[in-house]
Design an enzyme around this catalytic site. Structure first.
Site, mmCIF file in Angstrom:
data_model
loop_
_atom_site.group_PDB
_atom_site.id
_atom_site.type_symbol
_atom_site.label_atom_id
_atom_site.label_comp_id
_atom_site.label_asym_id
_atom_site.label_seq_id
_atom_site.Cartn_x
_atom_site.Cartn_y
_atom_site.Cartn_z
ATOM 1 N NE ARG A 88 7.478 -8.498 -17.703
ATOM 2 C CZ ARG A 88 8.460 -7.729 -17.271
ATOM 3 N NH1 ARG A 88 8.589 -6.515 -17.742
ATOM 4 N NH2 ARG A 88 9.322 -8.158 -16.386
ATOM 5 C CB VAL A 100 9.919 -15.719 -11.119
ATOM 6 C CG1 VAL A 100 10.642 -15.653 -9.793
ATOM 7 C CG2 VAL A 100 10.685 -14.944 -12.185
ATOM 8 N N PRO A 160 15.351 -12.637 -17.953
ATOM 9 C CG PRO A 160 15.328 -13.749 -20.001
ATOM 10 C CD PRO A 160 14.576 -13.622 -18.713
ATOM 11 C CG HIS A 194 7.356 -8.849 -26.849
ATOM 12 N ND1 HIS A 194 8.647 -9.298 -26.912
ATOM 13 C CD2 HIS A 194 7.045 -8.838 -25.530
ATOM 14 C CE1 HIS A 194 9.100 -9.553 -25.684
ATOM 15 N NE2 HIS A 194 8.134 -9.288 -24.831
ATOM 16 C CB SER A 195 1.289 -8.676 -30.689
ATOM 17 O OG SER A 195 0.121 -8.056 -31.097
ATOM 18 C CB SER A 212 -2.245 4.231 -28.727
ATOM 19 O OG SER A 212 -2.658 4.704 -29.982
ATOM 20 C CG ASP A 266 4.149 -19.043 -6.867
ATOM 21 O OD1 ASP A 266 4.202 -18.044 -7.622
ATOM 22 O OD2 ASP A 266 5.090 -19.379 -6.127
#
Ligand SMILES: *[C@@H]1O[C@H](CO)[C@@H](O)[C@H](O)[C@H]1NC(C)=O
Ligand SMILES: *[C@@H]1O[C@H](CO)[C@@H](O)[C@H](O)[C@H]1NC(C)=O
Length: 342
Positions: free
Chosen positions: A72, A80, A167, A197-198, A257, A84
């Site tokens: 993430r 974005v 988004p 998203h696994s 988990s 960098d």
């Protein structure tokens, strides 16, 4: 496989055998400005990648959730203003303070690695490269394909909340595709990278509309399997009071988990069991999207190849090289603002 191969075969790239050499080599195009084993080739910090892998392994042995957190973090960095390291900067108005970035974690992993590397070869290894390499290593530990990370990025010196355009996770297929394309990525990158998203978790507020009031109908999202909708409503009760808690739920209850990286994400799209709207929307894209989803759901190997390519493409978005940017001494501060001057 047809579509994937037509994308991969025309690429004239260099073949690089993977770290941990257990898997077959993946052929990847070399990004324009980056190099394979930059710090070794330039003889500036030969074992940088070994040190990074060692630290990531230590952290992962304590806490497997560092994998989705690093993924993430890398996504938030690269999409974005490019890869960098701007997401790592502290400051009252920095990217990490944007609403979309609330709850980001794993900064401690990057800071620790940087601290170790500063002792070993000070002022050499960029925070942007550390983030890319550490994410690869954490993914590999979770069962994802190892993929080559090209290096030589430098760190940016600006980070502002206003530049954060990540988004909402409820956007439509067309909106999601337009967003990926605006970053120079394509449909296959989008379908592949969403496979991240696994693993990981999301706050209930991002799926409330799907559970209770889809498009203001007062009903659940009709594209959500009623079995999982019932389970999720128990975990995410309707929010009726201000200040009510906003629990976290797994993006893929199947890996949950144990934080294993698998292709079950794609199988669950076919059975209408995706948790986020943007994931389930892949079922309503065009035929090429469906072909990719089915291909990845059916075989881990196709996904593995595509994943290596798309992670490399994401890691190359607007990188700084040469004399651009700087090499930070502390990933949380530009060198000019570093309070400790080390
Ligand atoms: C709903 O999910 C179950 C597994 O939990 C699956 O067997 C079923 O086919 C799914 N239904 C639809 C409409 O996809
Ligand atoms: C998409 O697939 C469907 C069914 O397989 C087919 O009828 C349709 O012509 C395809 N559309 C395009 C644009 O290829």
């Amino acid at each position: 496989m047809a579509r994937l191969m037509s994308v991969l075969l025309p690429i004239v790239g260099i073949a690089v055998s993977l770290l941990w050499a257990v898997e077959a080599a993946v052929t990847l195009p070399k990004p324009m400005k980056l190099e394979w084993h930059y710090y070794k080739v330039h003889n500036t910090c030969d074992d940088a990648e070994v040190y990074i892998r060692h630290q990531v392994t230590n952290f992962w042995n304590q806490d497997k959730s560092i994998t989705p957190k690093l993924v993430r973090l890398l996504y938030s960095d690269c999409f974005v203003t490019g890869c960098d390291g701007s997401i790592l900067l502290n400051g009252a108005n920095s990217e990490k303070t944007a609403a979309q970035n609330r709850g980001l974690g794993a900064f401690v992993v990057i800071d620790k690695i940087k601290q170790v590397l500063e002792q070993y070869c000070p002022g050499i290894v960029s925070c942007a490269d550390i983030l890319n390499l550490a994410t690869r290593d954490a993914l590999r530990l979770a069962g994802a394909p190892a993929y080559p990370v090209f290096t030589g990025r430098r760190d940016g010196m600006k980070s502002t909340r206003e530049s954060v355009d990540l988004p909402s996770p409820s956007i439509s297929f067309d909106q999601a595709l337009a967003y990926f394309q605006s970053k120079g990525l394509d449909l296959q990158d989008m379908v592949t990278l969403l496979g991240g998203h696994s693993m990981g978790r999301t706050h209930c507020r991002y799926i409330e509309d799907r559970l209770y009031n889809y498009k203001n109908t007062g009903k659940q999202d009709p594209s959500m399997n009623s079995t999982i909708a019932n389970q999720l409503r128990k975990l995410c009760p309707p929010r009726t009071k201000n200040g009510q808690s906003d629990p976290l739920v797994f993006l893929n209850p199947q890996s949950g988990s144990n934080y294993r990286f698998t292709n079950s994400y794609y199988q669950r799209i076919n059975t209408h069991e995706a948790v986020l709207g943007v994931d389930q929307q892949l079922l309503y894209g065009d035929n090429s999207t469906l072909e990719l989803v089915n291909e990845f759901a059916a075989g881990f190997e196709d996904f593995r190849q595509a994943f290596a390519l798309s992670m490399s493409r994401m890691g190359s978005i607007n990188v700084l090289t040469g004399k651009e940017g700087e090499i930070r001494r502390n990933c949380g501060y530009t060198n000019a603002n570093n309070p400790n001057k080390i």
